[in-house]
Design an enzyme around this catalytic site. Sequence first.
Site, PDB file in Angstrom:
ATOM      1  N   CYS A   2      50.700  25.514  52.325  1.00  0.00           N
ATOM      2  CA  CYS A   2      49.754  25.542  51.505  1.00  0.00           C
ATOM      3  C   CYS A   2      49.695  24.542  50.454  1.00  0.00           C
ATOM      4  CB  CYS A   2      49.749  26.870  50.694  1.00  0.00           C
ATOM      5  SG  CYS A   2      49.995  28.373  51.712  1.00  0.00           S
ATOM      6  N   LYS A 605      45.464  18.938  69.944  1.00  0.00           N
ATOM      7  CA  LYS A 605      46.604  19.884  69.230  1.00  0.00           C
ATOM      8  C   LYS A 605      46.487  21.087  69.846  1.00  0.00           C
ATOM      9  CE  LYS A 605      50.090  20.917  66.879  1.00  0.00           C
ATOM     10  NZ  LYS A 605      51.217  20.538  67.607  1.00  0.00           N
TER      11      LYS A 605
HETATM   12  C1  AGP Z   1      53.445  20.353  73.050  1.00  0.00           C
HETATM   13  O1  AGP Z   1      53.970  18.916  72.636  1.00  0.00           O
HETATM   14  C2  AGP Z   1      52.122  20.217  73.563  1.00  0.00           C
HETATM   15  N1  AGP Z   1      51.171  19.332  72.773  1.00  0.00           N
HETATM   16  C3  AGP Z   1      51.475  21.364  74.404  1.00  0.00           C
HETATM   17  O2  AGP Z   1      52.180  21.279  75.502  1.00  0.00           O
HETATM   18  C4  AGP Z   1      51.375  22.765  73.740  1.00  0.00           C
HETATM   19  O3  AGP Z   1      52.737  23.293  73.305  1.00  0.00           O
HETATM   20  C5  AGP Z   1      50.601  23.810  74.401  1.00  0.00           C
HETATM   21  O4  AGP Z   1      49.187  22.989  74.478  1.00  0.00           O
HETATM   22  C6  AGP Z   1      50.360  24.928  73.813  1.00  0.00           C
HETATM   23  O5  AGP Z   1      49.957  25.083  72.655  1.00  0.00           O
HETATM   24  P1  AGP Z   1      50.024  26.320  71.855  1.00  0.00           P
HETATM   25  O6  AGP Z   1      51.396  26.608  71.442  1.00  0.00           O
HETATM   26  O7  AGP Z   1      49.283  26.157  70.668  1.00  0.00           O
HETATM   27  O8  AGP Z   1      49.548  27.645  72.496  1.00  0.00           O
END
Ligand code: AGP
Length: 610
Positions: A2, A605
Site C-alpha cells: 500500500c 503480467k
Molecule cells: C513468470 O516470470 C512469468 N511471467 C509467468 O510464467 C507467470 O508465472 C505465469 O503467467 C503465471 O502467472 P500467475 O502466477 O499470475 O498465475
Amino acid sequence: MCGIIGYIGGKQAYPILIEGLHKLEYKGYDSAGIAVQGPDSLKIIKTKGKVSHLEEKAGEGFPVGFAGFGHLRWATHGAPSEINAHPQKACSDDFALVHNGIIENYLSLRRWLESEGHRFVSETDTEVIAHLIEHYYRGDLLESVQEAIKKVTGSFALIAGYRDEKDRLVCARKDLPLMIGLGGEENFISSDLAALLPHTRKIHILEDGETALVTASAVKIYNTDCTVLQRKAQEITWDVTSAEKGGYEHFMRKEIMEQPQALRETMRGRLLEGGRKINLAELDFAPEEIEKISKIFIVACGTAYHAGLVGKYLLEKILRIPVEVDVASEFRYRDPLLCADTLVIVISQSGETADTLAALRLARERGQQVLAITNVVGSSVAREADKVFFTWAGPEIAVASTKAYLTQLFSLYLLTFYLAQERGAMEQIELQKAGEALYNLPDQVEEILNREKEIPGIASYLSRWESAFFIGRNLDFAVALEGALKLKEISYIHAEAYAAGELKHGALALIVEGIPVVALAIQETVLEKSLSNIKEIKARGGYVFCFAREGMEALASEVDSIFYLPSTLDDIFLPMLAVIPLQFLAYYTAVARGCPVDNPRNLTKSVTVE
Ligand code: AGP
C-alpha cells in the site's frame, strides 16, 4: 504494498494528497481514500478502484483543510471495497488513520475492543488501530498512538489524525518504510520517496518503533520509550523515477532485493516461537481432513508451475503422499483422475490467470477441495477456492516473477511442514529444526543478495550466445527450469532446462564448443551423477557455470566457474537460495543485451486468456 501520503501546512491539503496518490499509483493498488482535517470535522472520501474515481467522487468542491492523509490499498484483510478502503475510522468519526502492513493479533484485539463497546464496520486489521487510538485517547493524540502501537504485533507504517487536533498529524512505523519530508512551513509524510521528492529533498527516514509528531512548522521524532530524538534530516539526491524503483534501474532488480522482506511477511503470524511452531489455523483444516488426504494435485502456469514442482519433491519426501503437478492448461483437458480425499492446490501470483482459474473450476465441479496459494486478495482464484493461503509478497510489477516465486516456494514449505506437524509425520525435533531453518531463511537470502557482484561476469559471457542449457537433478532440476524460464523471457536467449540425466538421450547433440551450460549440482545425494553429466558436457566443449554448495570444492576443477551456496542448510531448503543467483543471471544477461527487462516483448503480467 500500500502507499501513504500525508500533508500539513499552509496550502489546501486535498490537491497535494491527490497528486501524492498519483505518484504512488505505479505500485499497484485496488482502492484509494483520503481524510482532510476540515474546520470542524475530519472529512473522509474513499472508493474501490482508481484515484481518478476518488477525484470524481470528491467533485469540484473538494474538502477544504490544511492537513490530511491519503492511502492506496492493496488488500490484505478483507476484499477490495469502499468500506475496507482507508482511512479507517474509530466509533466516532473523529479519529482516522491510514496504515500499511499487517496486524497479526487483530482478531484478539478486535474481540477485546468489542467487549469494551467498540463497533467495527470493516473486515480490515487496520480498523483495530483506529479503535485502540480512540480507546486510549486522553487529550493527546501522540500519546494515544504510542499507547495503541504497544498493543499491536505485526508490521505498520501509519498516519493518524484527530478532529480536535487539526494542527498535527502523528505517524509511526515498524518493519515498513515511512518518511517525513521537510518543506519549511509545511511538512509531508509518505511511505515512498517518489511522493515526497516533488516537494522536498530534505527527508527524515523513521526507524523501526519510532513515532513522530508532525505540525506545519516542526517535526518531533520519538523512540520506543517516547523520548524525543535529535536527528538531522538527510539530503536525497535521487530523481523521481529512480525513487519509484527504490533507486534501482528496474523493478525486477528491486523485487529481487525485496525478497528477504517478502519472506518475512509470508511467515508473519505463521512461524511462531522462532520457527518452533507452525500455525496455519487460517486454513481452517479439520484434523480429520488433514489426516485423510491421500493424493495431492498441484496446478499452475509458468513460474508458479515451477514452484509446484519443488512442492512435489517436498510433499512427497516429507508426507509420503503422491503428488502430481500439472500445467493448468493441460490439467483441464486431460480428464485428470481426481478421487475422494484428493487435495488440489492451485498456485497463481495474480490470481487471475485464465488457465489456472479454469483448472480450479474444473476441480471444484468434480467435488474436489481446492486450496489456492496466491498473492492477490480479492482475485478470482482467491474468491473461488475453498481455502486460501496468501503469499504476502506485495505487488510484483516486473513481468518476470521473482519475489512471488520465492514466497510461493516458502508457502509450500510452510504448508508441507504444517501438514507434517498435524499428521504427526515427523519427529518433533526434526520439525523444529525445519521451522527454525525457515525462520532464518530471510537472513540467508540476504547473504546471497550481497554476493550479486559474482554474477555480471557470467552474464556477460552468456549474453553473447543465442542458446544455453540449464541442467540439474531432482530439486536442482525444478530450479533449473525456473532459471531457464527467467533467462528466456527477459533476455530472449533460447534456454533449455534438462534433467541432467536426460541430456545423453538426445540434447547432448547440441553441446558445441563454448555453449553456456548452467549446471546446478547442489543436491548432495545426486552429486556423483551430476558430476558425470558435467564431465560429459565438458568433454564436448561446453562452458559450464556451476552452482554447488560449500564443501563441494572438488567440482571447481571440472567447471569453468562456480558459485557456492552455504552448507548450513539441509539440501531440501536450497532451492530457495539457488534461485537467487539465477534471477540475477537472467537480469544481468538481459541488461547486457539491452533488453527491456521489466516489460519483455509479447508477455503480460497477468495472462487472462486461455
Ligand atoms: C513468470 O516470470 C512469468 N511471467 C509467468 O510464467 C507467470 O508465472 C505465469 O503467467 C503465471 O502467472 P500467475 O502466477 O499470475 O498465475
